[in-house]
Design an enzyme around this catalytic site. Sequence first.
Site, PDB file in Angstrom:
ATOM      1  N   ASP A  12       0.572  -1.063  -0.135  1.00 34.37           N
ATOM      2  CA  ASP A  12       0.088   0.136   0.301  1.00 34.37           C
ATOM      3  C   ASP A  12       0.779   1.226  -0.106  1.00 34.37           C
ATOM      4  O   ASP A  12       2.273   0.865   0.834  1.00 34.37           O
ATOM      5  CB  ASP A  12      -1.125   0.108   1.167  1.00 34.37           C
ATOM      6  N   SER A  13       0.276   2.627  -0.282  1.00 37.65           N
ATOM      7  CA  SER A  13       1.014   3.558  -0.361  1.00 37.65           C
ATOM      8  C   SER A  13       1.421   4.115   0.606  1.00 37.65           C
ATOM      9  O   SER A  13       2.289   4.395   1.107  1.00 37.65           O
ATOM     10  CB  SER A  13       0.009   4.666  -1.145  1.00 37.65           C
ATOM     11  N   GLU A 160      -5.876   9.431   9.672  1.00 38.62           N
ATOM     12  CA  GLU A 160      -4.432   9.824  10.224  1.00 38.62           C
ATOM     13  C   GLU A 160      -4.266  10.259  10.830  1.00 38.62           C
ATOM     14  O   GLU A 160      -2.709  10.347  11.467  1.00 38.62           O
ATOM     15  CB  GLU A 160      -3.411   9.818   8.533  1.00 38.62           C
TER      16      GLU A 160
END
Length: 275
Positions: A12-13, A160
Amino acid sequence: MNRQQGPIGVFDSGYGGLTVLKEIVKELPQYDYIYLGDNGRAPYGIRSFETVYHYTLECVQHLFRMGCHLVVLACNTASAKALRTIQQNDLPKIDPERRVLGIIRPTTEIVGNHTRSRQVGIFGTSGTVNSQSYPIEIEKFFPDVQVFQQACPMWVPLVENNEYNSEGADYFINKYIRQLLVQSGDIDTIVLGCTHYPLLADKIQEHLPPGITLLSQGELLAKSLAGYLRRHPEMQAKCSTGGGRTFYTTDDTETFDRQAGIFFGDSITSRHLAL
């Protein structure tokens, strides 16, 4: 471990793919896994197709060098912008026996089974929405289904920054739900088209009108991967079964470990990968 075997790679990034790995481990706990998060170059969603392709290919090749025969792109942007080129152009040259799978198809090939109205909504990042990958792929399996999309640029920062239970989250969840449903009042199934969004799922469900089904990708991909391995015993035989979990990040490991627990639901210790 047989030296011809290796772990399953999950890429994943950044952090979101950990919500997918969590579901994969729940479904298939016996296998070894390597997770690679390219946090040092995230976010991918704002980058061009060419840049996302090069970044994704570089990370896939690292996972191959770590012994993975099978790599899952647990990233909507990478799946939308890089998967097809890697599968068609790169794998035949690198190693035609290796496989790279994406996260979009497992959702699009079953979404039509959940909708009665034949009208489906997609919540995604701007990059995923602009790629048109979901409408294109859903049409292949269910040409009678209409697809309506809504970009949700504030949802990833909310997650996040650990604000996904805040009043600010309520505001932006309600905002994007309204913007999607104003496109059609008959949407009865919505796909969470970003791997960060499962952390917002409970709040999203609270703000949705009754009767709308919310589909989260991690569980769908995990079941799809289990089916893939059953159908391809030759690949299953190449996946080692020690139950190991190894985590890599291209950014600071201390920051990654602190954030990763939010997504994976358990504490982890990562290693740094220099690109």
